[in-house]
Motif scaffolding. Structure first.
Motif, PDB file in Angstrom:
ATOM      1  N   SER A   1      -6.808   2.215  12.438  1.00 64.53           N
ATOM      2  CA  SER A   1      -6.769   2.425  10.983  1.00 64.53           C
ATOM      3  C   SER A   1      -7.891   3.336  10.492  1.00 64.53           C
ATOM      4  N   ASN A   2      -8.948   3.477  11.281  1.00 66.10           N
ATOM      5  CA  ASN A   2     -10.040   4.378  10.880  1.00 66.10           C
ATOM      6  C   ASN A   2      -9.590   5.827  10.828  1.00 66.10           C
ATOM      7  N   VAL A   3      -8.586   6.172  11.604  1.00 65.95           N
ATOM      8  CA  VAL A   3      -8.070   7.547  11.588  1.00 65.95           C
ATOM      9  C   VAL A   3      -7.516   7.866  10.203  1.00 65.95           C
ATOM     10  N   MET A   4      -6.727   6.955   9.651  1.00 65.61           N
ATOM     11  CA  MET A   4      -6.176   7.168   8.309  1.00 65.61           C
ATOM     12  C   MET A   4      -7.291   7.248   7.287  1.00 65.61           C
ATOM     13  N   LYS A   5      -8.294   6.408   7.419  1.00 68.87           N
ATOM     14  CA  LYS A   5      -9.432   6.450   6.493  1.00 68.87           C
ATOM     15  C   LYS A   5     -10.119   7.807   6.545  1.00 68.87           C
ATOM     16  N   GLU A   6     -10.272   8.359   7.748  1.00 66.95           N
ATOM     17  CA  GLU A   6     -10.896   9.678   7.894  1.00 66.95           C
ATOM     18  C   GLU A   6     -10.057  10.758   7.215  1.00 66.95           C
ATOM     19  N   PHE A   7      -8.736  10.690   7.372  1.00 65.63           N
ATOM     20  CA  PHE A   7      -7.855  11.650   6.708  1.00 65.63           C
ATOM     21  C   PHE A   7      -8.027  11.573   5.189  1.00 65.63           C
ATOM     22  N   ILE A   8      -8.112  10.354   4.661  1.00 72.09           N
ATOM     23  CA  ILE A   8      -8.256  10.184   3.216  1.00 72.09           C
ATOM     24  C   ILE A   8      -9.577  10.758   2.732  1.00 72.09           C
TER      25      ILE A   8
ATOM     26  N   MET B   1       0.846  -1.185   0.000  1.00 64.02           N
ATOM     27  CA  MET B   1       0.000   0.000   0.000  1.00 64.02           C
ATOM     28  C   MET B   1       0.884   1.238   0.000  1.00 64.02           C
ATOM     29  N   GLU B   2       0.635   2.137  -0.922  1.00 67.79           N
ATOM     30  CA  GLU B   2       1.411   3.366  -1.007  1.00 67.79           C
ATOM     31  C   GLU B   2       0.831   4.401  -0.047  1.00 67.79           C
ATOM     32  N   PHE B   3       1.709   5.067   0.660  1.00 68.54           N
ATOM     33  CA  PHE B   3       1.292   6.069   1.628  1.00 68.54           C
ATOM     34  C   PHE B   3       1.099   7.396   0.919  1.00 68.54           C
ATOM     35  N   ASN B   4      -0.025   8.046   1.142  1.00 69.49           N
ATOM     36  CA  ASN B   4      -0.310   9.336   0.527  1.00 69.49           C
ATOM     37  C   ASN B   4      -0.034  10.436   1.534  1.00 69.49           C
ATOM     38  N   ALA B   5       1.107  11.084   1.402  1.00 68.45           N
ATOM     39  CA  ALA B   5       1.515  12.134   2.334  1.00 68.45           C
ATOM     40  C   ALA B   5       0.523  13.294   2.343  1.00 68.45           C
ATOM     41  N   LYS B   6       0.021  13.643   1.177  1.00 74.90           N
ATOM     42  CA  LYS B   6      -0.892  14.781   1.063  1.00 74.90           C
ATOM     43  C   LYS B   6      -2.163  14.571   1.892  1.00 74.90           C
ATOM     44  N   ALA B   7      -2.600  13.330   2.028  1.00 71.48           N
ATOM     45  CA  ALA B   7      -3.832  13.029   2.763  1.00 71.48           C
ATOM     46  C   ALA B   7      -3.733  13.447   4.229  1.00 71.48           C
TER      47      ALA B   7
END
Length: 58
Positions: free
Chosen positions: A39-46, A1-7
């Motif tokens: 992991s829901n935190v990252m989903k919210e950021f996205i 999985m590629e990490f999206n810094a901008k997110a």
């Protein structure tokens, strides 16, 4: 999985530094720990990042 810094509001160069072992700032480290724990935190950021970018296109 590629990490999206901008997110999460980081530059790609910041992520690149962390990938090669640079120690994150205190605030970035806290964010990383929260994202690892829930992991829901990252989903919210996205989702929020996507919504923000959609608004910028208007």
């Amino acid at each position: 999985m590629e990490f999206n810094a901008k997110a999460i509001g980081w530059s790609p160069s910041t992520v690149a530094l962390y990938e090669v072992g640079e120690i994150p700032t205190k605030s970035n480290n806290r964010l990383l720990k929260v994202m690892i724990k829930d992991s829901n935190v990252m989903k919210e950021f996205i989702v929020e990042s996507k919504a923000d970018s959609d608004l910028e296109e208007l």
